[in-house]
Design a protein around this motif. Structure first.
Motif, PDB file in Angstrom:
ATOM      1  N   THR A  16     -23.508 -29.766   1.267  1.00 51.71           N
ATOM      2  CA  THR A  16     -22.285 -30.049   0.075  1.00 51.71           C
ATOM      3  C   THR A  16     -21.353 -30.713   0.640  1.00 51.71           C
ATOM      4  N   LEU A  17     -20.729 -30.329   2.052  1.00 49.51           N
ATOM      5  CA  LEU A  17     -19.904 -31.068   2.368  1.00 49.51           C
ATOM      6  C   LEU A  17     -20.106 -32.470   2.546  1.00 49.51           C
ATOM      7  N   ARG A  18     -21.210 -32.805   3.116  1.00 49.62           N
ATOM      8  CA  ARG A  18     -21.923 -34.166   3.314  1.00 49.62           C
ATOM      9  C   ARG A  18     -21.779 -35.115   2.104  1.00 49.62           C
ATOM     10  N   THR A  19     -21.951 -34.476   0.861  1.00 53.36           N
ATOM     11  CA  THR A  19     -21.897 -34.990  -0.304  1.00 53.36           C
ATOM     12  C   THR A  19     -20.466 -35.087  -0.853  1.00 53.36           C
ATOM     13  N   LEU A  20     -19.530 -34.098  -0.636  1.00 54.43           N
ATOM     14  CA  LEU A  20     -18.308 -34.413  -1.250  1.00 54.43           C
ATOM     15  C   LEU A  20     -17.309 -35.060  -0.321  1.00 54.43           C
ATOM     16  N   GLU A  21     -17.547 -35.023   1.026  1.00 53.48           N
ATOM     17  CA  GLU A  21     -16.449 -36.017   1.581  1.00 53.48           C
ATOM     18  C   GLU A  21     -16.266 -37.229   1.546  1.00 53.48           C
ATOM     19  N   PRO A  22     -17.498 -38.127   1.321  1.00 49.70           N
ATOM     20  CA  PRO A  22     -17.502 -39.623   1.088  1.00 49.70           C
ATOM     21  C   PRO A  22     -16.886 -39.545  -0.355  1.00 49.70           C
ATOM     22  N   ALA A  23     -17.164 -38.673  -1.423  1.00 48.28           N
ATOM     23  CA  ALA A  23     -16.972 -38.867  -2.749  1.00 48.28           C
ATOM     24  C   ALA A  23     -15.380 -38.689  -2.754  1.00 48.28           C
ATOM     25  N   ILE A  24     -14.685 -37.624  -2.108  1.00 45.36           N
ATOM     26  CA  ILE A  24     -13.138 -37.620  -1.981  1.00 45.36           C
ATOM     27  C   ILE A  24     -12.557 -38.762  -1.454  1.00 45.36           C
ATOM     28  N   ALA A  25     -13.177 -39.439  -0.429  1.00 47.31           N
ATOM     29  CA  ALA A  25     -12.534 -40.426   0.289  1.00 47.31           C
ATOM     30  C   ALA A  25     -12.694 -41.729  -0.648  1.00 47.31           C
ATOM     31  N   ALA A  26     -13.534 -41.857  -1.683  1.00 44.56           N
ATOM     32  CA  ALA A  26     -13.686 -42.910  -2.644  1.00 44.56           C
ATOM     33  C   ALA A  26     -12.690 -42.499  -3.916  1.00 44.56           C
ATOM     34  N   GLU A  27     -12.558 -41.318  -4.063  1.00 40.85           N
ATOM     35  CA  GLU A  27     -11.856 -40.951  -5.529  1.00 40.85           C
ATOM     36  C   GLU A  27     -10.375 -41.580  -5.724  1.00 40.85           C
ATOM     37  N   PRO A  28     -10.552 -42.308  -6.791  1.00 41.60           N
ATOM     38  CA  PRO A  28      -9.097 -42.877  -7.005  1.00 41.60           C
ATOM     39  C   PRO A  28      -8.065 -41.799  -7.321  1.00 41.60           C
TER      40      PRO A  28
END
Length: 90
Positions: A16-28
């Motif tokens: 779950t962290l592997r999925t969320l971390e890049p998504a958080i980094a890319a979230e505007p």
């Protein structure tokens, strides 16, 4: 807004962290919002995942909040004294 999975237990916390971390980094935007409405099965490792997400949001100088938190998640956060830190909203 990012969505949490239906199950967030020790077994899947790393994935779950592997999925969320890049998504958080890319979230505007200045606020990172996680939608917890899908959560059905959790354990205390869910808190660790949320804390890491919060740290990552802070690192990019964004606010962090969790919306649609199920009662079990709120209870766990209160038990560990993390309710305010995680900004859980029902």
């Amino acid at each position: 807004m990012l969505a949490l999975p239906a199950e967030l237990t020790l077994k899947g916390a790393t994935a779950t962290l592997r999925t969320l971390e890049p998504a958080i980094a890319a979230e505007p935007g200045p606020v990172i919002t996680l939608d917890a409405s899908a959560l059905k099965q959790i354990d205390s490792s869910a808190l660790a995942v949320l804390l890491q997400c919060r740290r990552q949001a802070e690192a990019r100088q964004a606010s962090f909040q969790v919306i649609n938190a199920p009662c079990r998640l709120t209870e766990l956060a209160q038990l560990y004294g993390l309710q305010d830190l995680l900004e859980l909203k029902a």
